[in-house]
Design an enzyme around this catalytic site. Sequence first.
Site: not given
Ligand code: GLC
Length: 555
Positions: A99, A200, A253, A326-327
């Site tokens: 990540d 991210d 992402e 994980h979200d």
């Molecule tokens: C992304 C991650 C998440 C995190 C956010 C801020 O969405 O997947 O877990 O809280 O970014 O870094």
Amino acid sequence: MNQKAWWKESVIYQIYPRSFKDSNKDGIGDLQGIIQQLDYLKYLGIDVIWLCPFYPSPNVDNGYDISDYTAISPEFGTMNDFEELVSQMKQRNLRLIIDLVANHCSNLHPWFQEARKSKDNFYRNYFIWHEGENGQPPNDWQSFFGGNAWTYNEATSDYYLHLFTPAQPDFNWDYKLLRSEIYRIMRFWLDKGVDGFRMDVISFISKQDISTSLQNSSQGIAEFYANGAKVHDYLQEMHEEVLRHYDVMTVGEGAGVKAEVAPLYVGSDRQELNMIFHFEHTSIDRDPKNFWQGVDWELSDLKIILNRWDAALAGKGWSSIYLGNHDLPRIVSRFGNDGEYRVISAKMLATLLLTLRGTPYLYQGDEIGMTNYPFTSIDEFRDVVSINAYITAKQQGESWQSFLNNQLQVARDHARTPMQWDNSKNAAFSVGRPWINVNPNYEEINAAQVIVDPNSIFNYYKQLIQLRKKLPVLIYGDYTMLDISHPYIYAYLRTDSQHKVLILLNFLPQNITVDLSSYLSDDDKLLISNYQELGQRGTELVLRPYEANIYSSCI
Ligand code: GLC
Ligand code: CA
């Protein structure tokens, strides 16, 4: 366009290290724990591990607030452990992507600690600062995790921007020196042997004009922050400076990225990213204005969105296929059925995940059919999003029951409970006290049990992964949806010049009769099904609850 690439042919497995396997009894998963389980992952048949953040962090957002980008959090181990992980993975022919959290860091990162000291500090421009308006924040931008996106800093008498918690100040990507630091960090890990990055919220790195109002915009919050004017310049620069020098894969992402603009990020001629995760299908049960508010969902939305994305990238770029991470809540609880049809519906979702066009991403625990956690008390939550939501709910006089009902649908902690390895204490995740409760269903749902059961979800995933490897049409073939208007059946073809594969999925807990005789010929054999006994097949087909079948004449 359908140029071959290892990352198109790979199945990716996401590990949330805090919850995977604890090797030293402190209740927190760690790198040695992952090393212990590599044979399990190899046996499942995956090719690549995506490892969530393992860097030093105050853990306001579980590692997504990084205070040192080129070190290992002592909770997870040491650099030696990391190097051992890389070498153990190479021995098993597994690849590793990590990540890259490059939109923001932790407020305890030395850069921010310095930057906040004075307006003439060397690191000031690493972050985004603005004067307030009459004692108020500079504008109405909201943080994703609640509250205004600007926080006042005493020493400099102005505000810094944070799209997430105040403990996650956003970087100023317009500053060349900051960008060079990120590229240096990327090279550091690439030179250690990693095979790429999951980036991210990379769609947010270039910011909107400060004068734009979030409230007056018709867009959702993620769409508002995404696709800033310079994002593609920066990604192309990153590619030029770093990525093109290595044989790696990248997946960004893509929060707030719509299908129409996705080719700008992943177009094969663009020299930016290989894939992005879009949020459209994982937002179908969320209020468009508030991602943390659950609503009902319909299969037709899922089909329309996945179709739109496939079409948007066809011939231009490559998709990433995911249902959970994980979200998000557990996929079987969200899109399937975690009661009577847990096993069948988890296999149906596995069929979807492994046969759409794109690289599949499987989240830890989904291969054993883990479910949402039955939260009953606020003390069981660990995630800053749920805890902030609780504080807001209390302030606004919302009842506990209404708060809880929503959390039972949307909480990120559902996916963060420990991996269930066997039916011994704490599901063998840890012999210490786990940092978050183990789901009480671990005695029934665990890896040890599914590995030995030939009809388990795990063994079904394993077979599907093998089938994908055997049938390149499932990787490179075209995708054509059939019967788009059907409210309960998801049916599609994967085809190339020589092969045709039909995938039929029933999303309802009841029988549905379908007439697909024009798509299915007598030569088509059933390759795999989530039911052991053959169903009825005449001119019509009766699909049983959550039945998933793959037919083809190719093998
Ligand atoms: C992304 C991650 C998440 C995190 C956010 C801020 O969405 O997947 O877990 O809280 O970014 O870094
Ligand atoms: Ca540990």
